[in-house]
Scaffold this active site. Structure first.
Site, mmCIF file in Angstrom:
data_model
loop_
_atom_site.group_PDB
_atom_site.id
_atom_site.type_symbol
_atom_site.label_atom_id
_atom_site.label_comp_id
_atom_site.label_asym_id
_atom_site.label_seq_id
_atom_site.Cartn_x
_atom_site.Cartn_y
_atom_site.Cartn_z
ATOM 1 N N ARG A 161 0.645 -1.076 0.017
ATOM 2 C CA ARG A 161 0.123 -0.120 -0.203
ATOM 3 C C ARG A 161 0.990 1.264 0.157
ATOM 4 N NH1 ARG A 161 -3.037 3.062 4.539
ATOM 5 N NH2 ARG A 161 -4.152 4.731 3.392
ATOM 6 N N HIS A 168 -3.329 10.976 0.268
ATOM 7 C CA HIS A 168 -2.898 10.778 1.727
ATOM 8 C C HIS A 168 -2.292 11.996 2.303
ATOM 9 C CE1 HIS A 168 -1.330 7.389 4.681
ATOM 10 N NE2 HIS A 168 -1.041 8.532 5.184
ATOM 11 N N GLU A 202 -7.858 8.337 5.734
ATOM 12 C CA GLU A 202 -8.113 8.945 7.216
ATOM 13 C C GLU A 202 -8.809 10.448 7.090
ATOM 14 O OE1 GLU A 202 -4.760 8.682 9.877
ATOM 15 O OE2 GLU A 202 -4.867 6.575 9.736
ATOM 16 N N ASN A 232 -7.760 1.717 9.275
ATOM 17 C CA ASN A 232 -6.526 1.901 10.132
ATOM 18 C C ASN A 232 -6.957 1.922 11.727
ATOM 19 O OD1 ASN A 232 -5.594 2.246 7.644
ATOM 20 N ND2 ASN A 232 -5.285 4.705 7.906
ATOM 21 N N TYR A 252 -5.235 1.493 15.702
ATOM 22 C CA TYR A 252 -3.848 1.544 16.458
ATOM 23 C C TYR A 252 -4.231 1.204 18.202
ATOM 24 C CZ TYR A 252 -1.243 3.245 12.273
ATOM 25 O OH TYR A 252 -0.671 3.364 11.206
ATOM 26 N N GLU A 296 -3.724 -0.135 7.808
ATOM 27 C CA GLU A 296 -2.675 0.146 8.797
ATOM 28 C C GLU A 296 -2.843 -0.306 10.156
ATOM 29 O OE1 GLU A 296 -1.922 4.568 9.339
ATOM 30 O OE2 GLU A 296 -2.122 4.862 7.083
#
Ligand code: NAG
Ligand code: NAG
Ligand code: NAG
Ligand code: NAG
Ligand code: NAG
Length: 509
Positions: free
Chosen positions: A109, A154, A199, A340, A342, A411
């Site tokens: 990616r 991005h 995002e 994504n 985390y 991600e």
């Protein structure tokens, strides 16, 4: 490397005494290890983004974008670091292919830089050198047997668009559509997976709400909502363009990637905390996902809470409204769900003290107090706590709220400050998060079709410059050659990919 493998095996054996309880109730999620492998069709990858790795910020006709400007201004980024050179991937992209092959990933990616391909979107003239750069890269990735997963945007908005009303200027919708058209027409025959935006929550909130990211604007009450509105329209235009003009020929998949924590109730026995967690999720991932994946419109709870916090006499809201035809146009503009993920936040209703401590606007509108458990292990990044079960939680949230749409985790990863090659902390993080993903697939039947580590190598980490490192490979930013050196986590991930997950050591020969 052999020693490392034995160490990993040792941990697997030790943890095999624990078994996971087979339930999809989030409160029963545990960190106990679960052995399982994913089907061959599951795609494993690594990710990057143009500004974070390419460098060559002013070469071959590329125009200035908002991150170039933000970094060059000084005072915004740790140590005034810039992405002027970064990993120098514009020149060293062959080295990137080498390490992709070494890892054995199935997909890579990366993002295209709008400013390289259409340097002045107000004229729409295509820069052939920019097209050639990406064509060479994509062709080489394909020749290595790796599928490119290409992000159109991005965060690196051409500065000229920022100067002409940014995402608030409706003209940007046609300009973005044109850029998407250039990308689909030049690269579509080689690309199976597309992402329109990375995002949008970060783009709008951190860029225009709190302003810690480019272009550094602080209008938390208004601009995030206004700009998100047009970003959603841009996304829908690009998806429809692909659907009507390119799908029959290229048969690819186009979506958007959304970042989100898992939002867990602080106390799951308290209905108000459970409700707060749902509200926080709707304000975060639902802001974009509800229009696209559900019904073309914002979540009802978000409409209600923004309206009541807008405090207007005529009852109007700071959250814009879609027309009926816009809703029809936006609804269903996806082929998968890009995630994504985390970390996790704990939620309870906001009290007055908390409301006073957050910027009035988007964050206050949701009326949720967000906290972290002080017992959670911390990474180098302030927002990044190790909460592996949150991966399982958010995948189940997507399963239940968005009709079990196929998900590619685009991600997931963890930071340190020092870039050590002996990054056992990263192996801990990745191993536990991937394990929770495997539980979500095999136990909860979440439809996850791919997983992507952020990032293949240390790179320019936005406002943290080079001080926070996510890489599976170490990059020495003082060395003009920018050699890529494998960390232990690279060899660990290579093993997971080869094994398709975590085979039970009791049943491998
Ligand atoms: C970064 O740039 C700003 C603005 O030019 C300057 O005031 C500051 O001293 C610089 N900081 C460092 C660490 O160089
Ligand atoms: C919107 O953008 C176009 C060009 O991209 C520009 O001509 C126009 O003046 C802009 N409008 C505003 C209000 O900035
Ligand atoms: C558009 O951007 C250009 C270049 O930054 C600037 O010169 C021009 O004044 C802007 N136009 C408007 C209407 O803001
Ligand atoms: C969670 O909420 C329940 C119901 O209000 C309460 O009885 C319990 O003590 C709370 N738990 C904690 C750890 O605060
Ligand atoms: C580097 O940072 C990691 C993560 O914080 C830590 O575990 C490790 O001990 C550090 N290594 C060195 C050499 O400072």
């Amino acid at each position: 490397m052999l020693q490392l493998k034995m160490l990993v095996l040792f941990f697997m054996v030790v943890s095999s005494v624990f078994r996971c309880s087979a339930t999809a109730d989030q409160r029963d999620f545990t960190d106990a290890f679960y052995y399982g492998v994913l089907p061959d069709s599951f795609t494993w990858g690594v990710s990057t983004a143009a500004y974070q790795i390419e460098g060559a910020w002013n070469e071959d006709g590329k125009s200035e974008h908002i991150w170039d400007r933000f970094c060059h201004e000084g005072g915004h980024v740790d140590r005034n670091h810039t992405g002027d050179v970064a990993c120098d991937s514009y020149h060293k992209w062959r080295d990137d292919i080498t390490i992709l092959k070494e890892l054995g990933v199935k997909h890579y990616r990366f993002s295209l830089s709008w400013s390289r391909i259409v340097p002045d979107p107000t004229t729409g003239v295509v820069n052939q050198a920019g097209v050639d750069f990406y064509l060479n890269l994509i062709t080489a990735v394909k020749q290595a047997g790796i599928e490119p997963l290409v992000t159109l945007f991005h965060w690196d908005l051409p500065q000229i668009l920022e100067d002409n009303g940014s995402w608030g200027n409706e003209t940007i919708i046609q300009q973005y559509k044109h850029y998407a058209d250039v990308a689909f027409s030049h690269f579509g025959h080689l690309v199976k997976y597309w992402l329109t935006f990375n995002e949008p929550w970060v783009v709008t909130w951190q860029g225009y709400g709190i302003g810690d990211y480019a272009p550094g604007i602080k209008q938390p009450a208004t601009l995030p909502y206004l700009y998100a509105h047009n970003i959603i329209k841009c996304h829908a235009q690009a998806w429809h363009l692909y659907d009507t003009t390119y799908r029959a020929r290229f048969n690819g998949m186009v979506s958007i990637t959304l970042n989100t924590d898992f939002f867990a109730p602080k106390n799951s026995s308290k209905p108000e905390d459970v409700e707060a967690a749902e509200r926080a999720a709707q304000f975060s991932v639902g802001w974009f996902a509800h229009p696209i994946y559900v019904d073309g419109d914002y979540p009802q709870v978000m409409k209600d809470y923004v309206q009541r916090n807008s405090n207007t006499i005529d009852g109007s809201s700071r959250l814009p409204k879609f027309t009926v035809s816009e809703k029809l146009f936006i609804k269903g503009t996806f082929d998968y769900f890009g995630l994504n993920h985390y970390s996790t936040s704990l939620c309870e209703p906001a009290d007055a003290a908390y409301q006073a401590s957050v910027p009035k606007g988007y964050l206050g509108d949701m009326e949720v107090k967000l906290t972290r458990d002080p017992k959670w292990r911390k990474a180098a990044s302030s927002y990044l706590y190790y909460v592996p079960w949150g991966m399982r939680g958010i995948l189940n949230f997507i399963r239940t709220h968005y009709n079990n749409t196929p998900v590619i985790v685009t991600e997931n990863g963890v930071t340190d400050h020092n870039g050590t090659l002996h990054d056992s902390f990263r192996i801990d993080y990745l191993r536990s998060y991937m394990n929770e993903l495997i539980k979500a697939v095999l136990i909860d039947k979440c439809n996850v079709i791919g997983y992507t580590v952020w990032s293949i190598m240390d790179n320019f980490e936005w406002a943290r410059g080079y001080t926070e490192k996510f890489g599976l490979y170490y990059v020495d930013f003082d060395n003009p050659q920018r050699p890529r050196v494998a960390k232990q986590s690279a060899m660990f991930y290579k093993g997971v990919i080869a094994d398709r997950g975590f085979p039970d050591p009791g049943i491998i020969g």
